[in-house]
Design an enzyme around this catalytic site. Structure first.
Site, PDB file in Angstrom:
ATOM      1  N   SER A  34     -10.537 -24.103  16.708  1.00 16.03           N
ATOM      2  CA  SER A  34     -11.198 -22.845  16.324  1.00 16.03           C
ATOM      3  C   SER A  34     -12.301 -22.446  17.311  1.00 16.03           C
ATOM      4  O   SER A  34     -13.468 -22.332  16.943  1.00 16.03           O
ATOM      5  CB  SER A  34     -11.783 -22.951  14.908  1.00 16.03           C
ATOM      6  OG  SER A  34     -10.763 -23.238  13.981  1.00 16.03           O
ATOM      7  N   GLY A  60      -9.051 -24.171  10.069  1.00 16.05           N
ATOM      8  CA  GLY A  60      -8.850 -23.496   8.786  1.00 16.05           C
ATOM      9  C   GLY A  60      -9.237 -24.307   7.566  1.00 16.05           C
ATOM     10  O   GLY A  60      -8.810 -24.010   6.458  1.00 16.05           O
ATOM     11  N   GLU A  68      -6.390 -30.760  19.670  1.00 15.76           N
ATOM     12  CA  GLU A  68      -6.657 -29.896  18.516  1.00 15.76           C
ATOM     13  C   GLU A  68      -6.863 -30.746  17.277  1.00 15.76           C
ATOM     14  O   GLU A  68      -5.915 -31.322  16.764  1.00 15.76           O
ATOM     15  CB  GLU A  68      -5.552 -28.874  18.254  1.00 15.76           C
ATOM     16  CG  GLU A  68      -4.276 -28.969  19.028  1.00 15.76           C
ATOM     17  CD  GLU A  68      -3.155 -28.173  18.358  1.00 15.76           C
ATOM     18  OE1 GLU A  68      -3.416 -27.039  17.946  1.00 15.76           O
ATOM     19  OE2 GLU A  68      -2.045 -28.693  18.239  1.00 15.76           O
ATOM     20  N   GLY A 101      -7.015 -19.773  19.808  1.00 22.45           N
ATOM     21  CA  GLY A 101      -6.071 -19.120  18.904  1.00 22.45           C
ATOM     22  C   GLY A 101      -6.488 -17.695  18.602  1.00 22.45           C
ATOM     23  O   GLY A 101      -6.397 -16.809  19.448  1.00 22.45           O
ATOM     24  N   GLY A 102      -6.979 -17.467  17.388  1.00 21.24           N
ATOM     25  CA  GLY A 102      -7.306 -16.123  16.909  1.00 21.24           C
ATOM     26  C   GLY A 102      -8.182 -15.300  17.831  1.00 21.24           C
ATOM     27  O   GLY A 102      -7.974 -14.092  17.990  1.00 21.24           O
ATOM     28  N   ASN A 147      -3.501 -18.757  22.994  1.00 16.54           N
ATOM     29  CA  ASN A 147      -2.230 -18.919  22.282  1.00 16.54           C
ATOM     30  C   ASN A 147      -2.142 -17.817  21.231  1.00 16.54           C
ATOM     31  O   ASN A 147      -2.814 -17.871  20.204  1.00 16.54           O
ATOM     32  CB  ASN A 147      -2.181 -20.307  21.631  1.00 16.54           C
ATOM     33  CG  ASN A 147      -0.947 -20.509  20.775  1.00 16.54           C
ATOM     34  OD1 ASN A 147       0.017 -19.757  20.869  1.00 16.54           O
ATOM     35  ND2 ASN A 147      -0.974 -21.529  19.930  1.00 16.54           N
ATOM     36  N   TRP A 148      -1.318 -16.823  21.509  1.00 12.49           N
ATOM     37  CA  TRP A 148      -1.235 -15.661  20.614  1.00 12.49           C
ATOM     38  C   TRP A 148      -0.442 -15.953  19.344  1.00 12.49           C
ATOM     39  O   TRP A 148      -0.417 -15.138  18.424  1.00 12.49           O
ATOM     40  CB  TRP A 148      -0.602 -14.475  21.344  1.00 12.49           C
ATOM     41  CG  TRP A 148      -1.406 -13.956  22.490  1.00 12.49           C
ATOM     42  CD1 TRP A 148      -2.611 -14.432  22.953  1.00 12.49           C
ATOM     43  CD2 TRP A 148      -1.074 -12.846  23.336  1.00 12.49           C
ATOM     44  NE1 TRP A 148      -3.038 -13.699  24.026  1.00 12.49           N
ATOM     45  CE2 TRP A 148      -2.110 -12.713  24.290  1.00 12.49           C
ATOM     46  CE3 TRP A 148       0.001 -11.966  23.388  1.00 12.49           C
ATOM     47  CZ2 TRP A 148      -2.094 -11.725  25.277  1.00 12.49           C
ATOM     48  CZ3 TRP A 148       0.015 -10.983  24.366  1.00 12.49           C
ATOM     49  CH2 TRP A 148      -1.027 -10.858  25.296  1.00 12.49           C
ATOM     50  N   LYS A 149       0.253 -17.080  19.327  1.00 11.25           N
ATOM     51  CA  LYS A 149       1.075 -17.455  18.170  1.00 11.25           C
ATOM     52  C   LYS A 149       2.048 -16.310  17.838  1.00 11.25           C
ATOM     53  O   LYS A 149       2.519 -15.633  18.752  1.00 11.25           O
ATOM     54  CB  LYS A 149       0.191 -17.857  16.981  1.00 11.25           C
ATOM     55  CG  LYS A 149      -0.805 -18.949  17.385  1.00 11.25           C
ATOM     56  CD  LYS A 149      -1.562 -19.551  16.242  1.00 11.25           C
ATOM     57  CE  LYS A 149      -2.509 -20.629  16.763  1.00 11.25           C
ATOM     58  NZ  LYS A 149      -3.211 -21.319  15.669  1.00 11.25           N
ATOM     59  N   HIS A 194       2.473 -28.261  19.876  1.00 16.00           N
ATOM     60  CA  HIS A 194       1.376 -27.679  19.097  1.00 16.00           C
ATOM     61  C   HIS A 194       1.449 -28.172  17.648  1.00 16.00           C
ATOM     62  O   HIS A 194       2.531 -28.411  17.125  1.00 16.00           O
ATOM     63  CB  HIS A 194       1.463 -26.151  19.142  1.00 16.00           C
ATOM     64  CG  HIS A 194       0.261 -25.471  18.587  1.00 16.00           C
ATOM     65  ND1 HIS A 194       0.073 -25.276  17.230  1.00 16.00           N
ATOM     66  CD2 HIS A 194      -0.841 -24.961  19.191  1.00 16.00           C
ATOM     67  CE1 HIS A 194      -1.085 -24.671  17.036  1.00 16.00           C
ATOM     68  NE2 HIS A 194      -1.661 -24.465  18.208  1.00 16.00           N
TER      69      HIS A 194
END
EC number: 5.3.1.1
Length: 248
Positions: free
Chosen positions: A212, A172, A166, A233-234, A9-11, A94
């Site tokens: 994460s 975070g 999730e 994600g990241g 998921n590149w957001k 999401h």
């Protein structure tokens, strides 16, 4: 046996040019993947990314869509637009959509139904907050999200969709879900699906972990019985990192 699915998921990241470069770099790195590989760029990048993945084993997903066919919904995208482009998957519900854009379990359900009408496979997200986790109501929260989000579907539809767990409290916050916690919670989600649609359907549903995920954590997570993949994600924004996760 469920085929694992790893989705990036590149957001709200990557310009069209950057997106194409990322996929170009990624293709040879994941060509022998044993799992299903999905990238979910922004809407504006979809056509270019779809063109770039042609002939590869990478599928493309969108990050959201509206539940109406068309109309006065400024800034929104209709499912038939994604279908026409050739998009395979769509992320629905999401935690960021729920947190910032008033997504509810009811709108998730409408979107899931509409996705199937347009040959899109929903990746349906669920998860609990830190407050809910510490209040020991994780199961109650997840049960509510699944029972509403996945209501009134056919067994065939439920078998095809993907669920992404999730734990919002582990994103975070410096707190992390152990592999055991993730496995146990995903097992509980499968039990809710079983209560709704029966054991054979629950056994076929693929449930990803999305807290994460990194190259260093994926192997142990994927060794767990209930975990069928990851919503990344990241780490999906760098080809080598995402490939390391895909090739766990």
């Amino acid at each position: 046996m469920r085929t694992a699915i790893i989705a990036g998921n590149w957001k709200m990241n990557k310009t069209v040019k950057e997106a194409v470069e990322l996929v170009k770099e990624l293709k040879p790195l994941v060509k022998d993947a044993k799992c299903d590989v999905v990238v979910c760029p922004t809407y504006v990048c979809l056509p270019a990314v779809l063109e770039e993945v042609k002939g590869s084993n990478i599928k493309v997903g969108a990050q959201n869509m509206h539940f109406e066919e068309s109309g006065a919904y400024t800034g929104e995208i209709a499912p038939k637009m994604l279908e026409e482009l050739g998009v395979h998957y769509v992320i629905i519900g999401h935690s960021e959509r729920r947190q910032y854009f008033n997504e509810t379990d009811e709108t998730v359900n409408k979107k899931v139904k509409k996705a199937f009408e347009h040959n899109l496979i929903p990746i349906v997200c669920c998860g609990e907050s830190l407050e809910e986790r510490e209040g020991n109501i994780t199961e109650k929260v997840l049960e509510g999200q699944i029972k509403v989000g996945l209501k009134e579907l056919s067994k065939e539809q439920v078998e095809k969709l993907v669920i992404a767990y999730e734990p919002i409290w582990a994103i975070g916050t410096g707190k992390t879900a152990t592999d055991e916690q993730a496995n146990e919670t995903i097992g509980y989600i499968r039990t809710v699906v079983k209560d709704m649609y029966g054991e054979s359907v629950a056994d076929k549903v693929r449930i990803q972990y999305g807290g994460s995920v990194k190259p260093g954590t994926i192997k142990a997570q994927m060794a767990k019985e209930e975990i069928d993949g990851a919503l990344v994600g990241g780490a999906s924004l760098k080809a080598k990192d995402f490939a390391a996760i895909v090739n766990y």
